[in-house]
Design a protein around this motif. Structure first.
Motif, mmCIF file in Angstrom:
data_model
loop_
_atom_site.group_PDB
_atom_site.id
_atom_site.type_symbol
_atom_site.label_atom_id
_atom_site.label_comp_id
_atom_site.label_asym_id
_atom_site.label_seq_id
_atom_site.Cartn_x
_atom_site.Cartn_y
_atom_site.Cartn_z
ATOM 1 N N PHE A 27 34.100 35.982 51.371
ATOM 2 C CA PHE A 27 32.869 35.199 51.405
ATOM 3 C C PHE A 27 32.591 34.588 50.037
ATOM 4 N N PHE A 28 31.702 33.618 50.035
ATOM 5 C CA PHE A 28 31.207 32.975 48.810
ATOM 6 C C PHE A 28 29.687 32.966 48.881
ATOM 7 N N ILE A 29 29.028 33.290 47.775
ATOM 8 C CA ILE A 29 27.567 33.256 47.707
ATOM 9 C C ILE A 29 27.143 32.418 46.515
ATOM 10 N N LEU A 59 18.087 31.559 36.672
ATOM 11 C CA LEU A 59 19.293 32.367 36.823
ATOM 12 C C LEU A 59 20.159 31.745 37.917
ATOM 13 N N LEU A 60 21.332 31.283 37.580
ATOM 14 C CA LEU A 60 22.269 30.688 38.532
ATOM 15 C C LEU A 60 23.460 31.620 38.697
ATOM 16 N N ARG A 61 23.905 31.804 39.940
ATOM 17 C CA ARG A 61 25.009 32.714 40.218
ATOM 18 C C ARG A 61 25.980 32.111 41.232
ATOM 19 N N ALA A 62 27.267 32.393 41.028
ATOM 20 C CA ALA A 62 28.323 32.099 42.000
ATOM 21 C C ALA A 62 29.104 33.395 42.192
ATOM 22 N N GLU A 63 29.359 33.744 43.437
ATOM 23 C CA GLU A 63 29.944 35.047 43.759
ATOM 24 C C GLU A 63 31.043 34.872 44.793
ATOM 25 N N VAL A 64 32.166 35.522 44.572
ATOM 26 C CA VAL A 64 33.274 35.538 45.517
ATOM 27 C C VAL A 64 33.559 37.000 45.840
ATOM 28 N N GLY A 65 33.636 37.311 47.127
ATOM 29 C CA GLY A 65 33.815 38.708 47.488
ATOM 30 C C GLY A 65 34.540 38.905 48.792
ATOM 31 N N TYR A 66 34.560 40.150 49.208
ATOM 32 C CA TYR A 66 35.245 40.528 50.432
ATOM 33 C C TYR A 66 34.386 41.526 51.194
ATOM 34 N N GLN A 67 34.156 41.263 52.477
ATOM 35 C CA GLN A 67 33.398 42.149 53.362
ATOM 36 C C GLN A 67 34.373 43.149 53.945
ATOM 37 N N PHE A 68 34.285 44.422 53.523
ATOM 38 C CA PHE A 68 35.227 45.448 53.975
ATOM 39 C C PHE A 68 34.973 45.854 55.420
ATOM 40 N N ASP A 69 33.710 46.068 55.767
ATOM 41 C CA ASP A 69 33.317 46.397 57.127
ATOM 42 C C ASP A 69 31.879 45.922 57.306
ATOM 43 N N GLN A 70 31.212 46.387 58.331
ATOM 44 C CA GLN A 70 29.852 45.909 58.602
ATOM 45 C C GLN A 70 28.873 46.325 57.506
ATOM 46 N N ARG A 71 29.143 47.383 56.779
ATOM 47 C CA ARG A 71 28.212 47.924 55.781
ATOM 48 C C ARG A 71 28.563 47.593 54.339
ATOM 49 N N SER A 73 30.631 45.760 51.002
ATOM 50 C CA SER A 73 31.338 44.604 50.455
ATOM 51 C C SER A 73 31.417 44.740 48.941
ATOM 52 N N GLY A 74 32.367 44.068 48.364
ATOM 53 C CA GLY A 74 32.540 44.028 46.916
ATOM 54 C C GLY A 74 32.756 42.595 46.485
ATOM 55 N N SER A 75 32.353 42.276 45.258
ATOM 56 C CA SER A 75 32.489 40.893 44.804
ATOM 57 C C SER A 75 32.567 40.837 43.284
ATOM 58 N N VAL A 76 32.997 39.688 42.797
ATOM 59 C CA VAL A 76 32.935 39.350 41.376
ATOM 60 C C VAL A 76 32.071 38.108 41.250
ATOM 61 N N SER A 77 31.277 38.072 40.192
ATOM 62 C CA SER A 77 30.306 36.986 40.019
ATOM 63 C C SER A 77 30.332 36.466 38.599
ATOM 64 N N MET A 78 29.867 35.234 38.472
ATOM 65 C CA MET A 78 29.656 34.625 37.171
ATOM 66 C C MET A 78 28.388 33.797 37.282
ATOM 67 N N GLY A 79 27.639 33.718 36.199
ATOM 68 C CA GLY A 79 26.381 32.988 36.263
ATOM 69 C C GLY A 79 25.987 32.392 34.938
ATOM 70 N N TYR A 80 24.831 31.776 34.953
ATOM 71 C CA TYR A 80 24.214 31.229 33.744
ATOM 72 C C TYR A 80 22.741 31.610 33.776
ATOM 73 N N ASP A 81 22.261 32.204 32.691
ATOM 74 C CA ASP A 81 20.861 32.595 32.571
ATOM 75 C C ASP A 81 20.263 31.902 31.354
ATOM 76 N N HIS A 82 19.058 31.380 31.525
ATOM 77 C CA HIS A 82 18.310 30.829 30.395
ATOM 78 C C HIS A 82 16.896 31.372 30.471
ATOM 79 N N HIS A 83 16.476 32.071 29.428
ATOM 80 C CA HIS A 83 15.117 32.610 29.323
ATOM 81 C C HIS A 83 14.324 31.685 28.404
ATOM 82 N N PHE A 84 13.333 30.995 28.973
ATOM 83 C CA PHE A 84 12.592 29.954 28.260
ATOM 84 C C PHE A 84 11.872 30.488 27.023
ATOM 85 N N LYS A 85 11.128 31.568 27.165
ATOM 86 C CA LYS A 85 10.288 32.085 26.085
ATOM 87 C C LYS A 85 11.104 32.492 24.862
#
Length: 178
Positions: A27-29, A59-71, A73-85
């Motif tokens: 899957f992709f999220i 906070l922006l995220r892109a995630e690629v993973g694998y659904q092992f069964d109905q319960r 899943s595991g994934s690896v993610s990368m993102g970009y965070d910017h805290h304004f203050k």
């Protein structure tokens, strides 16, 4: 008769194995989130000082993973965070383990935990460890695209930040593609 029984047995094994393979899928999220805070300049009854609650980060995220069964899943993610203050930028990359504690045909309620690092491509980005614990709802549709709502607690271990941690709670929306 014995050949027919043997053939039906092999057909049954084939169908059961195919059903299990279809449950296991990549899957992709994609996800966008924000943290909120109280506007310090807000005064009750006065105009022009903005809203009481304001976004404090993106906070922006892109995630690629694998659904092992109905319960599970595991994934690896990368993102970009910017805290304004704080004018803090970070690029977290992390692994996530997700458990669907309620899994229905139309939705899944999940809890997940993540651990990773923050990449520092230049001096304007923070480096350190990254931790996240989240709770969310994924809504399934008849197509391969599904909606996602989540709330997460993030901890960024940043050495030059006060107390060494930047903690935040975020609200996010996104989509998944199976």
């Amino acid at each position: 008769m014995q050949k027919l029984l043997l053939s039906l047995l092999f057909l049954n094994f084939y169908l059961v194995s195919e059903a299990q393979i279809k449950e296991k899928k990549p899957f992709f999220i994609g996800n966008i989130g924000t943290t909120f805070g109280i506007n310090q300049q807000f005064k009750l009854g006065e105009d022009g000082n903005g809203p009481f609650i304001t976004p404090k980060s993106i906070l922006l995220r892109a995630e690629v993973g694998y659904q092992f069964d109905q319960r599970w899943s595991g994934s690896v993610s990368m993102g970009y965070d910017h805290h304004f203050k704080y004018a803090i930028n970070s690029i977290p990359y992390f692994g996530t383990l997700r458990y669907n504690f309620i899994a229905k045909s139309s939705s899944a309620y999940f809890v997940d935990a993540s651990f990773g690092r923050m990449w520092r491509p230049s001096e304007s980005f923070s480096s350190g460890n990254y931790y996240k614990v989240g709770l969310g709802l994924m809504s399934f549709s008849s197509s391969r695209w599904n909606g996602l709502i989540r709330i997460d607690f993030h901890r960024k271990k940043i050495a030059e930040f006060r107390n060494g941690n930047l903690d935040s709670i975020s609200l996010g929306i996104g989509f998944s593609f199976f």
